[in-house]
Each structure stands twice: as C-alpha cells, then as structure tokens.
Design an enzyme around this catalytic site. Structure first.
Site, short mmCIF file in Angstrom:
data_model
loop_
_atom_site.label_atom_id
_atom_site.label_comp_id
_atom_site.label_asym_id
_atom_site.label_seq_id
_atom_site.Cartn_x
_atom_site.Cartn_y
_atom_site.Cartn_z
N HIS A 164 0.83 -1.21 0.00
CA HIS A 164 0.00 0.00 0.00
C HIS A 164 0.87 1.27 0.00
O HIS A 164 0.52 2.28 0.61
CB HIS A 164 -0.95 0.02 1.21
CG HIS A 164 -1.91 -1.12 1.24
ND1 HIS A 164 -3.10 -1.11 0.53
CD2 HIS A 164 -1.86 -2.32 1.87
CE1 HIS A 164 -3.73 -2.25 0.73
NE2 HIS A 164 -3.00 -3.00 1.54
N ASN A 208 -10.06 -3.29 1.97
CA ASN A 208 -9.78 -3.15 0.54
C ASN A 208 -11.08 -2.83 -0.21
O ASN A 208 -12.14 -2.73 0.39
CB ASN A 208 -9.18 -4.45 -0.02
CG ASN A 208 -7.75 -4.68 0.42
OD1 ASN A 208 -6.96 -3.75 0.49
ND2 ASN A 208 -7.42 -5.92 0.73
N TYR A 242 0.46 -4.92 11.48
CA TYR A 242 0.30 -3.51 11.12
C TYR A 242 0.94 -2.59 12.15
O TYR A 242 1.69 -1.69 11.81
CB TYR A 242 -1.19 -3.18 10.93
CG TYR A 242 -1.68 -3.53 9.55
CD1 TYR A 242 -1.60 -4.85 9.08
CD2 TYR A 242 -2.21 -2.58 8.71
CE1 TYR A 242 -2.04 -5.19 7.81
CE2 TYR A 242 -2.64 -2.90 7.42
CZ TYR A 242 -2.56 -4.21 6.99
OH TYR A 242 -2.97 -4.54 5.72
#
Length: 486
Positions: free
Chosen positions: A55, A128, A338
């Site tokens: 990303h 997404n 993350y």
C-alpha cells in the site's frame, strides 16, 4: 539422508508446517506462541525502508461520518450512540503491490482504510475495495506479497511468480476472479466500494457479541477502466486517481460512501456450514442482508501530503468499546503486523503524530522512545501504584468472553474444506457475456508467458469453477481443453 534442503527458522530449526498458523482448534484464534508466524511477519515488515511494504502508493482526505440508522442493539460504541451523531474521519486509498511511484491504473486491489476519531479513542477499519482476499492464513502473507513484488534476481514484476503461487493456493480463486474482472482497475478512488473484508464484532450494552462485515458503498456509482484505456492513462498521468480525488474535493464535489453492516449471531456462526471467519469467502446478502449505519463524506484535502498521508498509520488493532475483532486467522496476523510495521517505519511513538493522535485524552504508562512528543508530568511509569488520580483500569469496559471451539493447539490445515469453487462460480454466473469475455482476456494476457505446467495447473482450477471459465482461457492460451478436465 535426503539431499533436499530443509526449510528452517532463522535460528536453523526445521519447519514442519509452513502453511498453517497455530490456532486453538480449527476455527479458533491464532496463538501468540507461534514464533514461526511472529518471526515471519516481523522480518517481512522490516524488509524495506522507508516506504510501506504494501500500500505504498496512496491518497487521503479528511471528512466526517454521520450516523443515519440506529444500531445500538448491536453496539454500545459512542460513535453510534444516536442518529445524527458526527465523527471526524481520515481515509486513505491505495494500490497494494506497487511502489510509491507506481501507476494509479494498475490491475491491483485498492486499499480502503478509514480512521474514526471517536470520543473514546481511534477506531480503524483497514480493508480493501474487495470483500475477500487471496489467502486465509497470515503465515502465507509474506509469501503472497513477494509474488506481487519484484523478482529478487531480475528486479522485474513476474506473472510466473503470481500464477505459480495462485495455482498452488486454490483458496485465491475468488479474489483472482474479482481482480481480473472489469472491477480490477477502478476509475479512481471515488468510484469503488470499500470493505472491512474480515469478520469483525460488535458488542451491545448487555454484553452480547454479534459478528459483522463492514461495507462502504460508493454514492458516486461504480466506474472501472478498460485495460487499453488504463495503459493510455498510465502514459499520460500515472497519478490519475490522486488527481481525481484531490480536485473533486477542491472543487466542492465531496465524495460519499454509505456504510452498511451484515450481522451474524454467535449461534448462527456456530451452525454456519462454511467458516464465517474465512476471508476468502463472503456472506450471502440474501441470508444476511445489508443494514445501513451511516454516511462518510470526504470534504477536506490534506495540507501536507507527507505529514497527513504518508505518516498516517492504520491498524485493525485500533478498536474502541462496543467494537471488536474475531478469530479470523488473517485478521489476527494483521493485528500484530500492522502496528509492528508502523513502529518500524515511523517510530515507536507514531501514535503521537497529529494525523494518528486520538482526539480524546490518552493516559497510560508508556514512556520515552525516539521522537516522544509528551509525557505526563510528575506521574509514575509503572502500575499498579498508589498515586492519586493516576490512570486505573476500568473493568466496565471489558469485552465478554469469546468462546472458541474446543480442540487441540496445533497447526490446523486451513485447506481441508475443499470448497474453493462455489463462490467464484456464483460470481462468474453473475457476469454478463461482455464481463466474462473481458475477465478471460485479462487472464490470458497475464498468463501467456507463464510456464505451461503452471498454466495447466491453474486452468484446472478455473475449469472446476465453471467449464466456460476454464475452456475460454485455455482456448486463448492455445491449450487443449481435454488436458484440464481432470
């Protein structure tokens, strides 16, 4: 002794199973003692500096979320407290596999992440533009993303890597079918839906947990780009999605998405024939219809791209009272990965940056570290303590216990269900003839230079989805259909 190389961890210990995370039962949560998963994800997060490993190319904007429908029967989260309540948000859209300088018109899923600055802390939906994903176990995430990046020898993108992995991972069929359909190249970020993709949970005032799927449906309408047009746009302006979003907001044409949920009770989940926590599959909207929650509007562009977009940090572990997670194996891996990626890429105090900082008071016992913005005055850095007015735990915010299936702690095989084909088949059957042909042409174009044995292996999967799907691609590749019917 065999001459075959033994797959090992970094300390040289042989690996018995590189396909499945350790879980508490086949459908249970991932276990923290899975050092193989932790090592794999932690190393993956540190492979590149300083851009995001995935990303990397993205755009963002500020806005608001307004509640339009009462869902307090499902959640006691303060942002859903009443119809009309408004919460500030920041959204970031992105491509997945490309670098920061890559094209906005690549055939690639699009990241769709939203940070809600609620009065009880930041809540992130990190998803997404597709309701499913290629894999269902986070142990395979580094492997999958490596196939979407560059070959370590040639430094070129290589369809051979992608199709080799996909043909050996039939759970990817649903997402592959979406990726190579007409929705594989959205026309900018304003004309696509967004999804939380994973199963999450909501908790009401009575402590009742409900499983949910999050859906952002664009109010601008779906628009996609034909591959030939995408190639032309790439040559003229590789930043077309960034420009479209920025100019629309600059001109007062504020994009909106209506937020919905699907809900499933714990009892329904226990009796669901498919694993409801499998991110490679969707829930039937006939059985679990969409329930409206509110509207997100983006109405303010960032003043500084680096400070507000590049440093924005989204993580599914950001939950607030009334919202929660699930035993989804991919989600559980992302909960670690993350936040760990942000600590590495931005720094241990990344949540103090203005774009990431909550808009409510923050009190804890974390101190120091690089780029520390502030620390409480005259306060201890340990707990429990006997200091007046020091932060204390509040039991009323505890989540109800999450029941997991009784079972053994082991690396349970996630490929035991065998049903990789029914949902891609349902999607294929929904397409009109032109959409089916475009899907077939796109896959033929991607697979034409892939080795023949990999082509045939993948074509057998497509044929099991639908004979027209497999035979159409086989014809385009010049392969005898009889070779793929077995």
């Amino acid at each position: 002794m065999s001459d075959k190389k033994v797959l090992t961890t970094n300390n040289g210990a042989p690996i018995a199973d590189n396909q499945n995370s350790r879980t508490a039962g086949p459908r249970g949560p991932v276990l923290l003692d899975d050092f193989q998963l932790i090592e794999k994800l932690a190393h993956f997060n540190r492979e590149n500096i300083p851009e995001r490993r995935v990303h990397a190319k993205g755009s963002g904007a500020h806005g608001t979320f307004t509640v339009t429908n009462d869902i307090t029967q499902y959640s006691h989260a303060s942002l859903f407290a009443k119809v009309g309540k408004q919460t500030p948000v920041f959204a970031r859209f992105s491509t997945v596999g490309g670098e920061r300088g890559s094209s906005d018109t690549a055939r690639d899923p699009r990241g769709f992440s939203v940070k809600f600055y609620t009065d009880q802390g930041n809540w992130d939906i990190v998803g997404n533009n597709t309701p499913v994903f290629f894999i269902r176990d986070a142990l395979k995430f580094p492997d999958f993303i490596h196939t979407q990046k560059r070959d370590p020898k040639t430094n070129l993108k290589d369809p051979q890597m992608m199709w080799d992995f996909w043909s050996l991972s039939p759970e990817s069929l649903h997402q592959v079918t979406i990726l190579f359909s007409d929705r594989g190249i959205p026309d900018g970020y304003r004309h696509m839906h967004g999804y939380g993709s994973h199963t999450y949970s909501l908790i009401n005032e009575d402590g009742v947990r409900t499983w949910v799927k999050w859906h952002f449906r664009t109010e601008q309408g779906i628009k996609n780009i034909h591959p030939q047009k995408a190639a032309e746009m790439d040559g003229a302006n590789p930043d077309s999605a960034q420009e479209d979003l920025f100019k629309a907001i600059e001109h007062g044409d504020y994009p909106k998405w209506r937020l919905y949920i699907q809900v499933m009770t714990e009892e329904q989940a226990n009796n669901h024939p498919e694993n409801p926590f499998d991110v490679t599959k969707v829930w039937s909207q006939k059985q679990y219809p969409l329930i409206e929650v509110g509207v997100m509007e983006l109405n303010r562009n960032p003043e500084n791209y680096f400070a507000e977009v590049e440093q924005a940090a989204f993580e599914p572990s950001n939950v607030v009272p009334g919202t929660g997670l699930s035993p989804d194996k991919m989600l559980q891996g992302r909960i670690f990965a993350y936040a760990d990626a942000h600590r590495y890429r931005i720094g241990t105090n990344y949540q103090q940056l203005p774009i990431n900082a909550p808009k409510c008071p923050v009190h804890n016992y974390q101190r120091d570290g690089a780029m520390r913005f502030y620390s409480p005055d005259n306060a201890p850095n340990y707990e429990p303590n006997s200091v007046d007015n020091a932060p204390k735990q509040q039991p009323q915010y505890a989540e109800p216990p999450m029941h997991v299936p009784a079972g053994t702690m082991d690396r349970h095989d996630h490929r035991v269900d065998d049903d990789y084909y029914s949902q891609p088949r349902a999607l294929f059957n929904l397409m009109n003839p032109d959409q089916k042909q475009l899907l077939i042409d796109n896959i033929v174009g991607s697979m034409k230079n892939v080795k023949r044995d990999i082509q045939i292996r993948q074509l057998k999967h497509f044929y099991k989805v639908h004979p027209d799907y497999g035979s159409g691609i086989a014809k385009g590749l010049g392969i005898d259909v009889d070779l793929i019917k077995s």
